[in-house]
Scaffold this active site. Sequence first.
Site, short mmCIF file in Angstrom:
data_model
loop_
_atom_site.label_atom_id
_atom_site.label_comp_id
_atom_site.label_asym_id
_atom_site.label_seq_id
_atom_site.Cartn_x
_atom_site.Cartn_y
_atom_site.Cartn_z
N GLU A 61 11.87 -7.34 -3.43
CA GLU A 61 10.98 -6.91 -2.35
C GLU A 61 9.87 -7.94 -2.14
O GLU A 61 9.52 -8.29 -1.02
CB GLU A 61 10.37 -5.55 -2.72
CG GLU A 61 9.45 -4.97 -1.68
CD GLU A 61 8.95 -3.59 -2.10
OE1 GLU A 61 8.22 -3.49 -3.11
OE2 GLU A 61 9.31 -2.60 -1.43
N ASP A 104 1.70 3.49 8.50
CA ASP A 104 2.31 2.29 9.08
C ASP A 104 3.57 1.87 8.31
O ASP A 104 4.07 2.62 7.47
CB ASP A 104 1.27 1.15 9.12
CG ASP A 104 0.85 0.67 7.75
OD1 ASP A 104 1.35 1.18 6.72
OD2 ASP A 104 0.00 -0.24 7.67
N GLU A 157 3.22 2.29 4.77
CA GLU A 157 2.98 3.66 4.34
C GLU A 157 1.51 3.86 3.97
O GLU A 157 1.16 4.50 2.98
CB GLU A 157 3.97 4.01 3.20
CG GLU A 157 5.34 3.44 3.58
CD GLU A 157 6.53 3.87 2.77
OE1 GLU A 157 7.35 4.58 3.33
OE2 GLU A 157 6.63 3.48 1.60
N TRP A 168 5.75 12.04 -0.48
CA TRP A 168 5.75 10.68 0.07
C TRP A 168 4.79 10.63 1.25
O TRP A 168 4.35 11.68 1.75
CB TRP A 168 7.17 10.26 0.49
CG TRP A 168 7.32 8.77 0.58
CD1 TRP A 168 7.39 8.01 1.72
CD2 TRP A 168 7.38 7.85 -0.52
NE1 TRP A 168 7.48 6.68 1.39
CE2 TRP A 168 7.48 6.55 0.04
CE3 TRP A 168 7.33 7.98 -1.91
CZ2 TRP A 168 7.54 5.40 -0.76
CZ3 TRP A 168 7.41 6.83 -2.69
CH2 TRP A 168 7.51 5.57 -2.11
C1 BGC Z 1 7.38 -0.43 1.86
C2 BGC Z 1 8.10 0.17 3.04
C3 BGC Z 1 9.58 0.32 2.75
C4 BGC Z 1 9.81 1.01 1.42
C5 BGC Z 1 11.27 1.02 1.03
C6 BGC Z 1 7.69 0.37 0.62
O1 BGC Z 1 7.04 -0.23 -0.44
O2 BGC Z 1 5.99 -0.40 2.09
O3 BGC Z 1 7.95 -0.63 4.18
O4 BGC Z 1 10.16 1.05 3.78
O5 BGC Z 1 9.09 0.37 0.42
O6 BGC Z 1 11.78 -0.27 0.97
#
Ligand code: BGC
Length: 387
Positions: A327, A168, A171, A118
């Site tokens: 999301e 950030d 990610e 990751w």
């Molecule tokens: C996001 C992160 C988040 C993670 C888990 C990723 O796609 O960029 O901000 O922490 O998903 O929800």
Amino acid sequence: MTLRTPERADIAALAVSSADLIASLQDDSGAYPASPTFSAYRGYSWFRDGAFIADAMSSAGRAESAERFFDWCADVVVAHDDDIAAIVGAAGTSSPAPDSAMLATRFTLDGRVGDDDWWDFQLDGYGTWLWAVAEHVRRHGGDAARWGRAIALTVDYLASSWRRPCFDWWEEHAEHVHVSTLGCIAAGLRAAAALRVLDADRQALAESAADDVERLMRSTGVANGHLSKWLGSPAVDGSLAAVVGVLDVVPAASDIGAATISAIERDLTVDGGVHRFLDDTFFGGGQWPLLSCFLGIAHARAGDRDRAAELLAWAFSTAETDGTMPEQVGRHLLDPTMVDEWVERWGPVALPLLWSHAMFIRLAVELDGELIHQLGAPQGATREATA
Ligand code: BGC
């Protein structure tokens, strides 16, 4: 698309079902899974997502749930006390710890680092969990000494390492120092100092490091009057809404706060849906309900409750008929050519995403403190919500 304006009862119903969903998915360990089903997230809990989820549950009167998450965070941090000592010891020398030796951003639900690769070096969540603990103690009282050792270790870690570039919130871009990451760190160090559980030296360390972080944010982290995506970038990022809103590092009504809200509205918001950043291609770069809610909290704190209510209504509109929130949604995509590639790689967009539900709760409570009584909290359970 014309959106139905939800009634107060609709908002309350989704907030209650969101809190129930989060509670039902919280692991026995206290960890909140990011998403129970999404292939790339399944089995993991993030400090970032989890801290904001805990804050939402705390704001909804679900104090015990939040505390169980803080217990989980504290156990994870304390389990890495030797790593933290090594990182702190090497910081500022000619051979600082490599990125690969820094603490991870996510852990398995039982608190292990996990076997999947990751983009792990992210500092923001270590600030955000401290901030969430302090918010919780401010609302509900209680003794933060329960998490005292982990709070002290986290202060040591952040104070030694906050200047380092890292991935950030999204990610990405490990080569930069991200302003929303700095905001989370500043909020966390201030919160740790406010909790009064640190020894005198650490108390002074937390306060002076928070001052230094904020000074850098307000100098190099501002472009055209607004907070910028990373130090030296002219762009804005949706995550900055948290820094000027719920984290309250830069007050929403200040010049920089107002300019940041305006820049996010101008560059990243279509209707009430907020993009992460302009170059986003993840699942085509859709709109994230959790960001609409962060922006709504920032507007509410700047005094524009009408716009905040519109953003809440937009987030409400992203819920499926069974009440689950994704999301992101693809109503307005920045790069539609990239959808298929992500679906092939990881399957459809994460649904439910607990962080989306949490931010919906958090903005709903921000706008309507009385809603708390429908969220399962005992009457008068929180000073903030009943004030
Ligand atoms: C996001 C992160 C988040 C993670 C888990 C990723 O796609 O960029 O901000 O922490 O998903 O929800």
